[in-house]
Design a protein around this motif. Structure first.
Motif, mmCIF file in Angstrom:
data_model
loop_
_atom_site.group_PDB
_atom_site.id
_atom_site.type_symbol
_atom_site.label_atom_id
_atom_site.label_comp_id
_atom_site.label_asym_id
_atom_site.label_seq_id
_atom_site.Cartn_x
_atom_site.Cartn_y
_atom_site.Cartn_z
ATOM 1 N N UNK A 125 40.038 78.529 9.815
ATOM 2 C CA UNK A 125 41.272 79.151 9.307
ATOM 3 C C UNK A 125 41.651 78.597 7.930
ATOM 4 N N UNK A 126 41.301 77.336 7.685
ATOM 5 C CA UNK A 126 41.568 76.743 6.360
ATOM 6 C C UNK A 126 40.490 77.086 5.332
ATOM 7 N N UNK A 127 39.538 77.921 5.739
ATOM 8 C CA UNK A 127 38.409 78.273 4.860
ATOM 9 C C UNK A 127 37.577 77.073 4.429
ATOM 10 N N UNK A 128 37.541 76.055 5.245
ATOM 11 C CA UNK A 128 36.721 74.884 4.902
ATOM 12 C C UNK A 128 35.288 75.041 5.392
ATOM 13 N N UNK A 129 35.110 75.786 6.476
ATOM 14 C CA UNK A 129 33.755 76.030 6.995
ATOM 15 C C UNK A 129 33.638 77.494 7.414
ATOM 16 N N UNK A 130 32.399 77.942 7.513
ATOM 17 C CA UNK A 130 32.127 79.306 7.985
ATOM 18 C C UNK A 130 31.817 79.251 9.486
ATOM 19 N N UNK A 131 31.726 80.418 10.102
ATOM 20 C CA UNK A 131 31.358 80.464 11.527
ATOM 21 C C UNK A 131 29.959 79.892 11.738
ATOM 22 N N UNK A 132 29.090 80.161 10.777
ATOM 23 C CA UNK A 132 27.730 79.632 10.901
ATOM 24 C C UNK A 132 27.746 78.100 10.868
ATOM 25 N N UNK B 115 46.006 77.543 16.094
ATOM 26 C CA UNK B 115 46.338 78.846 16.665
ATOM 27 C C UNK B 115 45.185 79.409 17.469
ATOM 28 N N UNK B 116 44.412 78.514 18.079
ATOM 29 C CA UNK B 116 43.360 78.932 19.005
ATOM 30 C C UNK B 116 43.528 78.172 20.303
ATOM 31 N N UNK B 117 43.222 78.835 21.380
ATOM 32 C CA UNK B 117 43.291 78.158 22.669
ATOM 33 C C UNK B 117 42.017 78.401 23.468
ATOM 34 N N UNK B 118 41.546 77.344 24.115
ATOM 35 C CA UNK B 118 40.429 77.480 25.048
ATOM 36 C C UNK B 118 41.004 78.024 26.350
ATOM 37 N N UNK B 119 40.546 79.186 26.760
ATOM 38 C CA UNK B 119 41.090 79.800 27.979
ATOM 39 C C UNK B 119 40.187 79.584 29.196
ATOM 40 N N UNK B 120 38.875 79.586 28.942
ATOM 41 C CA UNK B 120 37.942 79.348 30.042
ATOM 42 C C UNK B 120 36.752 78.581 29.508
ATOM 43 N N UNK B 121 36.237 77.668 30.324
ATOM 44 C CA UNK B 121 35.028 76.933 29.938
ATOM 45 C C UNK B 121 34.012 77.032 31.069
ATOM 46 N N UNK B 122 32.815 77.466 30.700
ATOM 47 C CA UNK B 122 31.733 77.649 31.667
ATOM 48 C C UNK B 122 30.638 76.625 31.379
ATOM 49 N N UNK B 123 30.197 75.945 32.430
ATOM 50 C CA UNK B 123 29.126 74.955 32.288
ATOM 51 C C UNK B 123 27.971 75.367 33.191
ATOM 52 N N UNK B 124 26.796 75.520 32.650
ATOM 53 C CA UNK B 124 25.615 75.941 33.419
ATOM 54 C C UNK B 124 25.917 77.186 34.264
#
Ligand code: DOR
Ligand code: ZN
Ligand code: ZN
Length: 423
Positions: A328-335, A395-404
């Motif tokens: 969001x701060x434009x410091x990094x890209x999604x890649x 302004x992001x929230x982790x809603x679900x986390x899946x492991x294996x």
């Protein structure tokens, strides 16, 4: 299981849409035309972005020895909430993990208690140990971090580089710390940057003493200064197998904040100047930094409030939203995010099939949503009991986390106790 209406981040840094089939804990197939099979579970992912689960290669869950500060089960819950699906745990336990017997005993605890995937490091001493292939790396503390003395002797450092294939280094040369510091000397001067410069010089000279083929892979833990960025740029250009980690606290705070928020931001190595922070951000932009490790180092609030507060910041519980804040701060890209949260650490530590959302990889997935401050989940899981990042306003929230392939965390609740896997 079929994940329908999915929108996921690819290793290339763009988003793809479609359905995703999970089989035997793995990402089996993608496709827009995948239809549910008879009796197949369906997870409707409409409204979410799906990211690869984060590998956090630097945590201190403090079990065995100091479970009152965190412990494996509780630490792994904080990890799930922060979007982390694999952790590598540091060996400065009480007692430290300096023998394979202790390593085994600790591994037994992780195998039972950790909800996320895990690996364990070994604590270097002046003795050579036959470590087996399950040891993810050997940690070299050049400043004291357990009951053991630090490793500042260059000849010993060279020997450690001969003995082990992969080393992770806390690069502050303790021999450079002031001996009788004045009472009011700030933390960052008690552990001055010349200690880092000296550590880097010792590391470089030790590496260069060995033939290229005999040099270990070096992981520079928690880089925090512009000097480390310059050094890493040069060493990488010279072809050294060097990987560089930084921690969120160095990207979100400066030395001035440390004074303000004393003792909550007291950490080793210390948080430094705005110029150092800029150099780290430049390091992110240049892909000089390979991955983020939280250095999740919880202490109780009482300990932090004591006359001699211990060093360490708890961060794992908020890490993925913090990394998204960098986008969001434009410091990094999604890649770049992709590399920083999983592919970089997977490569550095040789972690297989967890380097992103690809067919055949394990289904370590995080479902995130944009949120507002008002709806952000404020309940704290870590026994540290404090979120030093609260003001960041992610302004992001982790809603679900899946492991294996198993959903372990959903909207504030831990819904499955199946242990994670050794990596
Ligand atoms: O601040 C720190 N805390 N730095 C370290 O190197 C160790 C860690 C801990 O274990 O508390
Ligand atoms: Zn360290
Ligand atoms: Zn650490």
């Amino acid at each position: 299981m079929l994940i329908s209406n999915a929108r996921w981040l690819t290793p290339g840094g763009y988003f793809e849409e479609g359905n995703m089939r999970i089989e035997d804990g793995r990402i089996a197939r993608f496709g827009s035309k995948l239809e549910p099979k008879k009796n197949e579970d369906i997870l409707d992912a409409r409204g979410y972005l799906i990211l690869p689960g984060m590998i956090d290669p630097h945590v201190h869950f403090r079990e065995p020895g100091q479970v009152y500060k965190e412990g494996i089960r509780n630490g792994s819950k904080a990890a799930l909430k922060g979007g982390v699906t694999t952790v590598l745990d540091m060996p400065n336990n009480r007692p430290p993990i300096t023998t394979m017997k202790r390593w085994q005993e600790k591994a037994g605890r992780f195998a039972k208690k950790s909800l996320v995937n895990w690996g364990i490091l070994f604590h270097a001493t002046n003795k050579r140990h036959a470590i087996d292939s399950r040891v993810k790396s050997v940690k070299i503390f050049m400043a004291r971090s357990s009951s053991l003395t630090s490793i500042t002797d260059e000849a010993l450092l060279t020997r450690l580089f001969e003995w082990y294939d992969r080393v992770s280094i806390h690069a502050e040369d303790e021999s450079q710390f002031p001996v009788n510091p004045a009472e009011d000397l700030p933390h960052h001067e008690r552990r001055p940057r010349k200690a880092i410069v000296s550590a880097l010089q010792k590391i470089e000279r030790s590496l260069k003493r060995l033939e290229p083929a005999k040099r270990p892979t070096v992981i520079l833990c928690h880089a925090n200064t512009s000097e480390e960025m310059q050094w890493a740029r040069r060493m990488k250009n010279e072809g050294f197998a060097l990987f560089v980690e930084t921690a969120p606290h160095y990207l979100f705070f400066t030395q001035e904040d440390v004074q303000q928020a004393w003792p909550w931001l007291k950490v080793n190595p210390p948080i430094r100047t705005a110029q150092d922070q800029d150099a780290l951000k430049q390091g992110l932009a240049e892909n000089l930094i390979d991955f983020i490790g939280t250095d999740h180092a919880p202490h109780t609030q009482n300990e932090k409030r004591s006359a001699a507060p211990p060093s360490g910041i708890a961060g794992i519980e908020w890490v993925l939203p913090l990394m998204l804040n960098l986008i969001d701060q434009n410091l990094i890209t999604w890649k770049q995010l992709h590399r920083l949260i999983c592919a970089g650490a997977a490569k550095a530590y040789g972690i297989e099939h967890r380097d992103g959302i690809k067919e055949g990889n394990l289904a370590d997935l995080v479902f995130i949503k944009r949120t507002t401050q008002a709806t952000v989940n404020k309940k704290i899981v870590t026994k540290a009991g404090v979120n030093v990042y609260e003001h960041v306003g992610c302004c992001w929230q982790v809603e679900q986390t899946m492991v294996n392939g198993i959903v372990k965390y959903r909207k504030g609740k831990f819904i499955n106790e199946e242990p994670g896997q050794a990596v």
